[in-house]
Design a protein around this motif. Structure first.
Motif, PDB file in Angstrom:
ATOM      1  N   SER A   3       0.928  -1.118   0.014  1.00  0.00           N
ATOM      2  CA  SER A   3      -0.028  -0.147   0.036  1.00  0.00           C
ATOM      3  C   SER A   3       0.829   1.372   0.182  1.00  0.00           C
ATOM      4  O   SER A   3       2.015   1.147   0.543  1.00  0.00           O
ATOM      5  N   ASN A   4       0.358   2.274  -0.539  1.00  0.00           N
ATOM      6  CA  ASN A   4       1.103   3.577  -0.364  1.00  0.00           C
ATOM      7  C   ASN A   4       0.100   4.479   0.269  1.00  0.00           C
ATOM      8  O   ASN A   4      -0.918   4.953  -0.311  1.00  0.00           O
ATOM      9  N   PRO A   5       0.348   5.090   1.466  1.00  0.00           N
ATOM     10  CA  PRO A   5       1.430   4.881   2.345  1.00  0.00           C
ATOM     11  C   PRO A   5       1.407   3.125   2.741  1.00  0.00           C
ATOM     12  O   PRO A   5       0.424   2.590   2.934  1.00  0.00           O
ATOM     13  N   PRO A   6       2.552   2.906   3.307  1.00  0.00           N
ATOM     14  CA  PRO A   6       2.868   1.579   3.837  1.00  0.00           C
ATOM     15  C   PRO A   6       2.213   1.517   5.226  1.00  0.00           C
ATOM     16  O   PRO A   6       1.842   2.586   5.900  1.00  0.00           O
ATOM     17  N   ASN A   7       2.367   0.530   5.949  1.00  0.00           N
ATOM     18  CA  ASN A   7       2.048   0.226   7.153  1.00  0.00           C
ATOM     19  C   ASN A   7       0.487   0.232   7.453  1.00  0.00           C
ATOM     20  O   ASN A   7      -0.234   0.525   8.378  1.00  0.00           O
ATOM     21  N   ALA A   8      -0.213  -0.158   6.232  1.00  0.00           N
ATOM     22  CA  ALA A   8      -1.816  -0.369   6.525  1.00  0.00           C
ATOM     23  C   ALA A   8      -2.027  -1.663   7.039  1.00  0.00           C
ATOM     24  O   ALA A   8      -1.286  -2.822   6.646  1.00  0.00           O
ATOM     25  N   ASN A   9      -2.911  -1.800   7.956  1.00  0.00           N
ATOM     26  CA  ASN A   9      -3.442  -3.153   8.359  1.00  0.00           C
ATOM     27  C   ASN A   9      -4.120  -3.929   7.252  1.00  0.00           C
ATOM     28  O   ASN A   9      -4.926  -3.500   6.665  1.00  0.00           O
ATOM     29  N   VAL A  10      -3.784  -5.111   7.148  1.00  0.00           N
ATOM     30  CA  VAL A  10      -4.365  -6.007   6.029  1.00  0.00           C
ATOM     31  C   VAL A  10      -5.394  -7.272   6.861  1.00  0.00           C
ATOM     32  O   VAL A  10      -4.957  -7.806   7.760  1.00  0.00           O
ATOM     33  N   TYR A  11      -6.315  -7.085   6.574  1.00  0.00           N
ATOM     34  CA  TYR A  11      -7.575  -8.070   6.762  1.00  0.00           C
ATOM     35  C   TYR A  11      -8.034  -8.769   5.532  1.00  0.00           C
ATOM     36  O   TYR A  11      -8.282  -8.388   4.442  1.00  0.00           O
ATOM     37  N   ILE A  12      -7.791 -10.295   5.676  1.00  0.00           N
ATOM     38  CA  ILE A  12      -8.232 -11.242   4.684  1.00  0.00           C
ATOM     39  C   ILE A  12      -9.413 -12.060   5.194  1.00  0.00           C
ATOM     40  O   ILE A  12      -9.080 -12.822   6.115  1.00  0.00           O
ATOM     41  N   GLY A  14     -11.677 -10.965   6.840  1.00  0.00           N
ATOM     42  CA  GLY A  14     -11.841 -10.450   8.085  1.00  0.00           C
ATOM     43  C   GLY A  14     -10.816 -10.917   9.104  1.00  0.00           C
ATOM     44  O   GLY A  14     -10.914 -10.254  10.376  1.00  0.00           O
ATOM     45  N   ALA A  15      -9.871 -11.456   8.862  1.00  0.00           N
ATOM     46  CA  ALA A  15      -8.678 -11.829   9.886  1.00  0.00           C
ATOM     47  C   ALA A  15      -7.518 -10.981   9.489  1.00  0.00           C
ATOM     48  O   ALA A  15      -6.973 -10.671   8.383  1.00  0.00           O
ATOM     49  N   ASN A  16      -7.247 -10.285  10.642  1.00  0.00           N
ATOM     50  CA  ASN A  16      -5.898  -9.269  10.600  1.00  0.00           C
ATOM     51  C   ASN A  16      -4.879 -10.195  10.413  1.00  0.00           C
ATOM     52  O   ASN A  16      -4.372 -10.924  11.395  1.00  0.00           O
ATOM     53  N   LEU A  17      -3.816  -9.936   9.290  1.00  0.00           N
ATOM     54  CA  LEU A  17      -2.828 -10.805   8.838  1.00  0.00           C
ATOM     55  C   LEU A  17      -1.268 -10.127   8.996  1.00  0.00           C
ATOM     56  O   LEU A  17      -0.307 -10.677   9.047  1.00  0.00           O
ATOM     57  N   GLY A  18      -1.563  -8.810   9.218  1.00  0.00           N
ATOM     58  CA  GLY A  18      -0.234  -8.073   9.553  1.00  0.00           C
ATOM     59  C   GLY A  18      -0.552  -6.573   8.717  1.00  0.00           C
ATOM     60  O   GLY A  18      -1.376  -6.194   8.521  1.00  0.00           O
ATOM     61  N   THR A  19       0.619  -5.665   8.487  1.00  0.00           N
ATOM     62  CA  THR A  19       0.692  -4.586   7.972  1.00  0.00           C
ATOM     63  C   THR A  19       1.526  -4.670   6.702  1.00  0.00           C
ATOM     64  O   THR A  19       2.528  -5.572   6.444  1.00  0.00           O
ATOM     65  N   THR A  20       1.217  -3.666   5.624  1.00  0.00           N
ATOM     66  CA  THR A  20       1.939  -3.757   4.588  1.00  0.00           C
ATOM     67  C   THR A  20       3.338  -3.075   4.596  1.00  0.00           C
ATOM     68  O   THR A  20       3.545  -2.264   5.577  1.00  0.00           O
ATOM     69  N   PRO A  21       4.209  -3.580   3.708  1.00  0.00           N
ATOM     70  CA  PRO A  21       4.113  -4.658   2.987  1.00  0.00           C
ATOM     71  C   PRO A  21       4.287  -5.948   3.258  1.00  0.00           C
ATOM     72  O   PRO A  21       4.827  -6.270   4.688  1.00  0.00           O
ATOM     73  N   LEU A  22       3.647  -6.935   2.924  1.00  0.00           N
ATOM     74  CA  LEU A  22       3.334  -7.971   3.388  1.00  0.00           C
ATOM     75  C   LEU A  22       3.169  -9.174   2.339  1.00  0.00           C
ATOM     76  O   LEU A  22       2.584  -9.160   1.273  1.00  0.00           O
ATOM     77  N   ASN A  23       4.087 -10.274   2.605  1.00  0.00           N
ATOM     78  CA  ASN A  23       4.211 -11.563   1.506  1.00  0.00           C
ATOM     79  C   ASN A  23       3.519 -12.705   2.245  1.00  0.00           C
ATOM     80  O   ASN A  23       3.491 -12.890   3.235  1.00  0.00           O
ATOM     81  N   LEU A  24       2.426 -12.935   1.418  1.00  0.00           N
ATOM     82  CA  LEU A  24       1.655 -14.187   1.557  1.00  0.00           C
ATOM     83  C   LEU A  24       1.424 -15.257   0.574  1.00  0.00           C
ATOM     84  O   LEU A  24       1.607 -14.953  -0.627  1.00  0.00           O
ATOM     85  N   ASP A  25       0.980 -16.661   1.116  1.00  0.00           N
ATOM     86  CA  ASP A  25       0.979 -17.559   0.055  1.00  0.00           C
ATOM     87  C   ASP A  25      -0.540 -17.856   0.035  1.00  0.00           C
ATOM     88  O   ASP A  25      -0.877 -18.676   1.232  1.00  0.00           O
ATOM     89  N   LEU A  26      -1.053 -17.475  -0.708  1.00  0.00           N
ATOM     90  CA  LEU A  26      -2.652 -17.478  -0.890  1.00  0.00           C
ATOM     91  C   LEU A  26      -2.923 -18.953  -1.933  1.00  0.00           C
ATOM     92  O   LEU A  26      -1.907 -18.906  -2.714  1.00  0.00           O
ATOM     93  N   ILE A  27      -4.008 -19.510  -1.576  1.00  0.00           N
ATOM     94  CA  ILE A  27      -4.121 -20.743  -2.247  1.00  0.00           C
ATOM     95  C   ILE A  27      -5.016 -20.487  -3.693  1.00  0.00           C
ATOM     96  O   ILE A  27      -5.897 -19.759  -3.283  1.00  0.00           O
ATOM     97  N   ASN A  84      -2.687  -8.524  -9.719  1.00  0.00           N
ATOM     98  CA  ASN A  84      -2.956  -7.000 -10.031  1.00  0.00           C
ATOM     99  C   ASN A  84      -3.810  -6.030  -9.034  1.00  0.00           C
ATOM    100  O   ASN A  84      -3.720  -4.961  -9.044  1.00  0.00           O
ATOM    101  N   SER A  85      -4.342  -7.043  -8.255  1.00  0.00           N
ATOM    102  CA  SER A  85      -5.322  -6.099  -7.363  1.00  0.00           C
ATOM    103  C   SER A  85      -4.915  -6.035  -5.932  1.00  0.00           C
ATOM    104  O   SER A  85      -5.737  -5.736  -5.028  1.00  0.00           O
ATOM    105  N   VAL A  86      -3.810  -6.457  -5.616  1.00  0.00           N
ATOM    106  CA  VAL A  86      -3.211  -6.496  -4.165  1.00  0.00           C
ATOM    107  C   VAL A  86      -2.291  -5.233  -3.918  1.00  0.00           C
ATOM    108  O   VAL A  86      -2.082  -5.268  -2.742  1.00  0.00           O
ATOM    109  N   ASN A  87      -2.077  -4.397  -4.800  1.00  0.00           N
ATOM    110  CA  ASN A  87      -1.143  -3.307  -4.500  1.00  0.00           C
ATOM    111  C   ASN A  87      -2.158  -1.819  -4.686  1.00  0.00           C
ATOM    112  O   ASN A  87      -2.608  -1.734  -5.590  1.00  0.00           O
ATOM    113  N   VAL A  88      -2.355  -1.173  -3.296  1.00  0.00           N
ATOM    114  CA  VAL A  88      -3.154  -0.285  -3.443  1.00  0.00           C
ATOM    115  C   VAL A  88      -2.701   0.916  -3.142  1.00  0.00           C
ATOM    116  O   VAL A  88      -1.598   1.212  -2.436  1.00  0.00           O
ATOM    117  N   GLU A  89      -3.583   2.218  -3.602  1.00  0.00           N
ATOM    118  CA  GLU A  89      -3.284   3.538  -3.285  1.00  0.00           C
ATOM    119  C   GLU A  89      -4.264   4.013  -2.205  1.00  0.00           C
ATOM    120  O   GLU A  89      -5.367   3.973  -2.399  1.00  0.00           O
TER     121      GLU A  89
END
Length: 95
Positions: A3-12, A14-27, A84-89
Motif C-alpha cells: 500500500s501507499n503509504p505503507p503500514n496499513a493493516n491487512v485483513y483477509i 476478516g482476519a488481521n494478518l499484519g501490515t503492508t508490505p506483506l508477503n502471503l502464500d494464498l491458495i 494485479n489487485s493487491v497493490n493499493v493507493e
C-alpha cells in the motif's frame, strides 16, 4: 500485498494478518476479500480470485499429456491468483 503509504493493516476474509508490505502464500482456487485499513485513510477493499492460467492448458495440450490435463483440471493447477489487485493507493479521509 503493498500500500501507499505503507503500514496499513491487512485483513483477509476478516482476519488481521499484519501490515503492508506483506508477503502471503494464498491458495489458488479460492476467492479472498482483502481490506487495507490505516488511521486517517479510507479503507480499500479488493476481491482477489483465481483465474485459469492459459499457459498450463496450452503446455498440457501440446505435450499431449492427456492425464496431466485431467489432473491439472481437478487439482486447480491451471489456476493462479490475480496479483494485479493487491497493490493499493490509500487516499486521505475527509474530516
Amino acid at each position: 500485498l503493498s500500500s501507499n503509504p505503507p503500514n496499513a493493516n491487512v485483513y483477509i476474509n476478516g482476519a488481521n494478518l499484519g501490515t503492508t508490505p506483506l508477503n502471503l502464500d494464498l491458495i489458488p482456487n479460492k476467492t479472498y476479500t482483502i481490506e487495507y485499513k490505516k488511521e486517517g485513510f479510507k479503507t480499500v477493499t479488493r476481491t482477489v480470485s483465481s483465474q485459469v492460467n492459459i499457459g498450463w492448458i496450452v503446455l498440457d495440450f501440446f505435450a499431449g499429456l492427456f492425464m496431466a490435463i485431467i489432473i491439472d483440471a481437478i487439482t486447480g493447477d491451471w489456476k493462479s491468483l490475480d496479483q494485479n489487485s493487491v497493490n493499493v493507493e490509500l487516499s486521505k479521509q475527509n474530516n
